[in-house]
Design a protein around this motif. Structure first.
Motif, mmCIF file in Angstrom:
data_model
loop_
_atom_site.group_PDB
_atom_site.id
_atom_site.type_symbol
_atom_site.label_atom_id
_atom_site.label_comp_id
_atom_site.label_asym_id
_atom_site.label_seq_id
_atom_site.Cartn_x
_atom_site.Cartn_y
_atom_site.Cartn_z
ATOM 1 N N PRO A 1 -71.877 7.017 -39.474
ATOM 2 C CA PRO A 1 -72.671 7.182 -40.704
ATOM 3 C C PRO A 1 -74.160 7.274 -40.409
ATOM 4 C CG PRO A 1 -71.015 5.484 -41.002
ATOM 5 C CD PRO A 1 -70.990 5.847 -39.549
ATOM 6 N N GLY A 2 -74.791 8.288 -40.948
ATOM 7 C CA GLY A 2 -76.221 8.442 -40.778
ATOM 8 C C GLY A 2 -76.647 8.980 -39.432
ATOM 9 N N ASP B 1 -68.979 2.182 -31.099
ATOM 10 C CA ASP B 1 -67.994 3.265 -31.044
ATOM 11 C C ASP B 1 -67.449 3.596 -32.434
ATOM 12 O OD1 ASP B 1 -66.754 1.777 -28.034
ATOM 13 O OD2 ASP B 1 -68.003 3.587 -28.189
ATOM 14 N N THR B 2 -67.813 2.805 -33.412
ATOM 15 C CA THR B 2 -67.361 3.045 -34.780
ATOM 16 C C THR B 2 -67.852 4.400 -35.275
ATOM 17 O OG1 THR B 2 -67.267 0.699 -35.344
ATOM 18 C CG2 THR B 2 -67.528 2.252 -37.163
ATOM 19 N N ALA B 3 -66.914 5.229 -35.709
ATOM 20 C CA ALA B 3 -67.245 6.580 -36.159
ATOM 21 C C ALA B 3 -65.979 7.257 -36.645
ATOM 22 C CB ALA B 3 -67.852 7.399 -35.012
ATOM 23 N N VAL B 4 -66.157 8.404 -37.269
ATOM 24 C CA VAL B 4 -65.029 9.305 -37.512
ATOM 25 C C VAL B 4 -64.899 10.190 -36.277
ATOM 26 C CG1 VAL B 4 -64.078 11.116 -38.969
ATOM 27 C CG2 VAL B 4 -65.409 9.252 -39.996
#
Length: 122
Positions: free
Chosen positions: A39-40, A92-95
């Motif tokens: 995000p962002g 590592d959080t992401a789509v």
């Protein structure tokens, strides 16, 4: 066609394996890559593998923690690319998206699958 799966919620230090089912892409001509977008933030290339010879490359941010691999179907109808993610970090959080191209240029690709969410909790 590209279909990504395997995302989820995991604690820091844990592991996840993403899968990308790829159909309609010639083994001789295409590579499959994983990208991610938090995000962002801008989309970031993560890893890439040549379907023909399995030659792989990694972004510095994931090198040593992530492993990309592939399985080739006997009739080339549906090949699968995996991204084994170990020692996961909150950053590592992401789509995560898989993509296919015959010659990747930066963060661009000719074909994209839908994303799968990876969330790493601290």
């Amino acid at each position: 066609q590209l279909q990504a799966s395997g995302g989820g919620l995991v604690q820091a230090g844990g592991s996840l394996r993403l899968s990308c089912a790829a159909s309609g892409f010639s083994v001789d001509d295409y590579a499959i890559a994983w990208f991610r977008q938090a995000p962002g933030k801008e989309r970031e290339w993560v890893s890439r593998i040549n379907l023909k010879d399995g030659n792989s490359h990694y972004a510095d941010s994931v090198k040593g923690r992530f492993t990309i691999s592939r399985t080739i179907s006997s009739d080339n109808a549906k090949n699968t690319v995996y991204l084994q993610m170990n020692s996961l970090k909150p950053e590592d959080t992401a789509v995560y998206y898989c993509a296919a191209d015959s010659g990747f240029q930066g963060d661009q690709a000719s074909y994209w699958g839908q994303g799968t969410q990876v969330t790493v909790s601290s």
